[in-house]
Design a protein around this motif. Structure first.
Motif, short mmCIF file in Angstrom:
data_model
loop_
_atom_site.label_atom_id
_atom_site.label_comp_id
_atom_site.label_asym_id
_atom_site.label_seq_id
_atom_site.Cartn_x
_atom_site.Cartn_y
_atom_site.Cartn_z
N LYS A 156 18.42 185.80 -21.08
CA LYS A 156 19.75 185.21 -21.27
C LYS A 156 20.60 185.36 -20.01
O LYS A 156 21.29 184.43 -19.58
CB LYS A 156 20.47 185.86 -22.46
CG LYS A 156 19.91 185.47 -23.81
CD LYS A 156 20.74 186.12 -24.92
CE LYS A 156 20.18 185.79 -26.29
NZ LYS A 156 20.92 186.46 -27.37
N GLN A 157 20.52 186.54 -19.39
CA GLN A 157 21.29 186.79 -18.17
C GLN A 157 20.80 185.90 -17.04
O GLN A 157 21.60 185.42 -16.23
CB GLN A 157 21.20 188.26 -17.77
CG GLN A 157 22.18 188.65 -16.66
CD GLN A 157 23.65 188.38 -17.02
OE1 GLN A 157 24.12 188.76 -18.08
NE2 GLN A 157 24.36 187.69 -16.11
N MET A 158 19.48 185.67 -16.97
CA MET A 158 18.93 184.81 -15.92
C MET A 158 19.41 183.36 -16.09
O MET A 158 19.67 182.67 -15.11
CB MET A 158 17.40 184.86 -15.95
CG MET A 158 16.83 186.17 -15.43
SD MET A 158 15.04 186.23 -15.59
CE MET A 158 14.57 185.44 -14.06
N ILE A 159 19.53 182.92 -17.35
CA ILE A 159 20.06 181.57 -17.59
C ILE A 159 21.50 181.50 -17.06
O ILE A 159 21.87 180.56 -16.35
CB ILE A 159 20.02 181.23 -19.11
CG1 ILE A 159 18.58 181.19 -19.62
CG2 ILE A 159 20.72 179.90 -19.37
CD1 ILE A 159 18.48 181.14 -21.14
N ILE A 160 22.29 182.51 -17.40
CA ILE A 160 23.70 182.56 -16.96
C ILE A 160 23.78 182.59 -15.42
O ILE A 160 24.58 181.89 -14.81
CB ILE A 160 24.41 183.79 -17.56
CG1 ILE A 160 24.54 183.61 -19.08
CG2 ILE A 160 25.78 184.02 -16.92
CD1 ILE A 160 24.84 184.90 -19.85
N ASP A 161 22.90 183.38 -14.80
CA ASP A 161 22.94 183.55 -13.34
C ASP A 161 22.48 182.31 -12.59
O ASP A 161 22.98 182.02 -11.49
CB ASP A 161 22.06 184.74 -12.93
CG ASP A 161 22.63 186.08 -13.37
OD1 ASP A 161 23.83 186.11 -13.74
OD2 ASP A 161 21.88 187.08 -13.38
N MET A 181 23.77 177.04 -30.05
CA MET A 181 24.45 178.34 -30.10
C MET A 181 25.48 178.40 -28.98
O MET A 181 25.55 177.49 -28.14
CB MET A 181 23.44 179.49 -29.97
CG MET A 181 22.77 179.60 -28.61
SD MET A 181 21.69 181.04 -28.45
CE MET A 181 22.87 182.38 -28.29
N GLU A 182 26.27 179.44 -28.97
CA GLU A 182 27.21 179.70 -27.88
C GLU A 182 26.59 180.77 -27.00
O GLU A 182 26.18 181.82 -27.48
CB GLU A 182 28.55 180.22 -28.42
CG GLU A 182 29.31 179.23 -29.29
CD GLU A 182 30.06 178.18 -28.49
OE1 GLU A 182 30.57 178.52 -27.40
OE2 GLU A 182 30.12 177.03 -28.95
N LEU A 183 26.50 180.48 -25.71
CA LEU A 183 25.99 181.46 -24.74
C LEU A 183 27.08 181.67 -23.69
O LEU A 183 27.25 180.84 -22.79
CB LEU A 183 24.69 180.96 -24.10
CG LEU A 183 24.01 181.89 -23.10
CD1 LEU A 183 23.63 183.22 -23.73
CD2 LEU A 183 22.78 181.24 -22.48
N LEU A 184 27.83 182.74 -23.85
CA LEU A 184 28.96 182.99 -22.94
C LEU A 184 28.48 183.65 -21.66
O LEU A 184 27.54 184.44 -21.69
CB LEU A 184 30.01 183.87 -23.64
CG LEU A 184 30.63 183.23 -24.89
CD1 LEU A 184 31.55 184.22 -25.59
CD2 LEU A 184 31.38 181.96 -24.55
N PRO A 195 17.38 173.51 -12.50
CA PRO A 195 17.35 174.97 -12.42
C PRO A 195 16.41 175.53 -13.49
O PRO A 195 16.37 175.00 -14.61
CB PRO A 195 18.80 175.38 -12.70
CG PRO A 195 19.61 174.15 -12.45
CD PRO A 195 18.72 172.98 -12.76
N SER A 196 15.65 176.58 -13.16
CA SER A 196 14.64 177.05 -14.10
C SER A 196 14.30 178.52 -13.85
O SER A 196 14.57 179.06 -12.79
CB SER A 196 13.38 176.19 -14.00
OG SER A 196 12.97 176.07 -12.65
N VAL A 197 13.67 179.13 -14.87
CA VAL A 197 13.10 180.47 -14.74
C VAL A 197 11.71 180.45 -15.37
O VAL A 197 11.40 179.61 -16.21
CB VAL A 197 13.96 181.56 -15.43
CG1 VAL A 197 15.33 181.65 -14.79
CG2 VAL A 197 14.07 181.33 -16.92
N ALA A 203 13.84 184.38 -30.71
CA ALA A 203 14.43 185.64 -30.22
C ALA A 203 15.71 185.37 -29.43
O ALA A 203 16.70 186.10 -29.56
CB ALA A 203 13.41 186.37 -29.33
N LEU A 204 15.73 184.32 -28.62
CA LEU A 204 16.91 183.99 -27.81
C LEU A 204 18.10 183.58 -28.67
O LEU A 204 19.25 183.89 -28.36
CB LEU A 204 16.57 182.87 -26.82
CG LEU A 204 15.67 183.25 -25.64
CD1 LEU A 204 15.18 182.00 -24.92
CD2 LEU A 204 16.40 184.17 -24.66
N THR A 205 17.81 182.85 -29.75
CA THR A 205 18.91 182.36 -30.59
C THR A 205 19.23 183.31 -31.73
O THR A 205 20.24 183.13 -32.43
CB THR A 205 18.56 180.97 -31.19
OG1 THR A 205 17.35 181.08 -31.95
CG2 THR A 205 18.38 179.93 -30.10
#
Length: 415
Positions: free
Chosen positions: A167-172, A56-59, A123-125, A32-34
């Motif tokens: 995805k936003q939590m990874i970025i944050d 993948m690219e995660l901007l 770092p983790s969630v 789902a994430l990719t």
């Protein structure tokens, strides 16, 4: 794994690992994430055997690699091997996603794993998956958030809820600016010329440059400097054709002797392998490894490690040349073992010295883990390029661009 020059190398991507019990939904979540089916999923616990990698690219982060792992509660002898591979993945991760089935909830098992992540400063969630089966109340969520110690989220791959939030939590929460140091960018200025000496022999891949050479070129041109690529027999002619001396000459280690002879003393010289050792670990520590080789005695064991696997040539550097050189330095009765790829022996205490490749296929986290565990076990570690430079009597020159390592070479103390 495609090492085309158009692909960001795996070792340069931010590595995001998914961890949890069997059948927690890790494979479904990574799909789902990719946005692609890359991992086999089923209701049978333990479907994922070996780690599965998806790039993948995660901007705004940029290039990332998601790694799906076997269940940390895998059973039996084969299960223990899978768990060991999962922990190998953990060593190289810049970020971890811990996944649990919302019906099973957060158990002591996940709590202990989260404690490990905190100790390792990864770092983790935490993701409670399959939330379509019933989401906790606000009060229950507040209790969960306090107990788990890392950010918490809820997802359902069945209806797609929570995927954007993860995805936003990874970025944050990812420390994605904690990138690997420059390879050569800090040694050159804009407009400088850098000569790269790249022999084309039977070990060179047909039709392309090897990964360390590609990455070094990229680092040079990112600095707005000029990369001039030549073979060792054309170096002298190349140098004579320049209006001003290059800022540095970088060579494949196996051409060190000829390149050193053809490069005037005032021009800094080093190798791709030494640059990678500096970027990913600790050059001064590698110098101590060279000194330890001088002190080997009959019966000592040496481990030779390569970060990738490749077809071995008849005069292979790791299998043939390095053992030959070490026997020349220390005498004949030295025992050698080899490791390659992601595999790294759990117990290295039996070895006096580890000789490691430059590590272009490994990220900095993994290389630093290897150096740190060697130090903890009282095992010395060095690098292919440094050993070659030492054997050819030019290590002092090859370390000239790196003052701390040069100082360590001049220091007689191994401590």
């Amino acid at each position: 794994m495609n090492n085309s020059m158009n692909e960001t190398p795996m070792a340069s991507r931010m590595a995001i690992g998914l961890f949890g019990k069997r059948n927690a939904g890790k494979s479904s979540l990574i799909n789902a994430l990719t946005g692609q089916s890359v991992a086999v999923i089923s209701d049978v616990a333990g479907t994922t055997t070996d780690p599965v990698y998806k790039t993948m690219e995660l901007l705004p982060i940029g290039p990332v690699v998601f790694i799906d792992t076997a269940g940390l509660d895998d059973a039996g002898e084969l299960g223990l091997l899978r768990i060991e591979k999962t922990y190998e993945v953990l060593r190289k991760c810049h970020f971890a996603i811990v996944v649990a089935d919302i019906e099973t909830g957060i158990t002591a098992f996940e709590q202990e794993f989260v404690d490990q992540l905190i100790q390792r400063k990864i770092p983790s969630v935490f993701v409670l998956n399959k939330s379509d089966k019933g989401e906790p109340t606000k009060e229950e969520i507040d209790i969960l958030r306090k107990s788990i110690k890392i950010p918490l989220s809820f997802t359902s791959v069945y209806n797609g809820s929570g995927i954007k939030a993860v995805k936003q939590m990874i970025i944050d929460h990812a420390n994605y600016e904690d990138v690997e140091p420059a390879l050569v960018g800090d040694l050159v200025e804009s407009g400088d010329m850098v000569i790269l000496v790249t022999p084309i022999d039977k070990s060179a891949p047909k039709g392309r440059l090897i990964l360390p050479q590609q990455q070094t070129i990229r680092d040079i041109i990112e600095k707005d400097a000029v990369a001039i690529v030549t073979k060792e027999h054309e170096l002298k002619h190349t140098l004579e054709g320049l209006n001003k001396p290059p800022a540095i000459v970088i060579t494949d280690s196996q051409a060190f002797l000829k390149v050193s002879a053809d490069t005037p003393p005032g021009i800094p010289l080093t190798s791709f392998s030494i640059l990678f050792a500096r970027q990913k670990s600790d050059l001064a520590e590698m110098v101590k490894g060279i000194k330890r080789i001088e002190q080997l005695v009959p019966g000592d064991k040496v481990l030779i490690v390569e970060g990738c696997t490749h077809h071995r040539q008849s005069d292979d550097i790791g299998k043939v040349k390095i053992p030959r050189w070490i026997r020349q330095i220390a005498g004949g009765d030295i025992e050698f073992n080899w490791a390659a790829g992601a595999h790294y022996p759990k117990d290295i205490s039996e070895y006096a010295v580890i000789v490691h490749c430059g590590g272009c296929m490994l990220n900095r986290r993994e290389m630093q883990y290897r150096v740190r565990t060697a130090r903890q076990k009282g095992v010395y570690i060095t690098n292919y390029g440094m050993l070659i430079a030492y054997v050819q009597g030019i290590l002092s020159r090859a370390l000239e661009p790196f003052p701390a390592a040069k100082l360590a070479l001049e220091d007689n103390d191994l401590a």
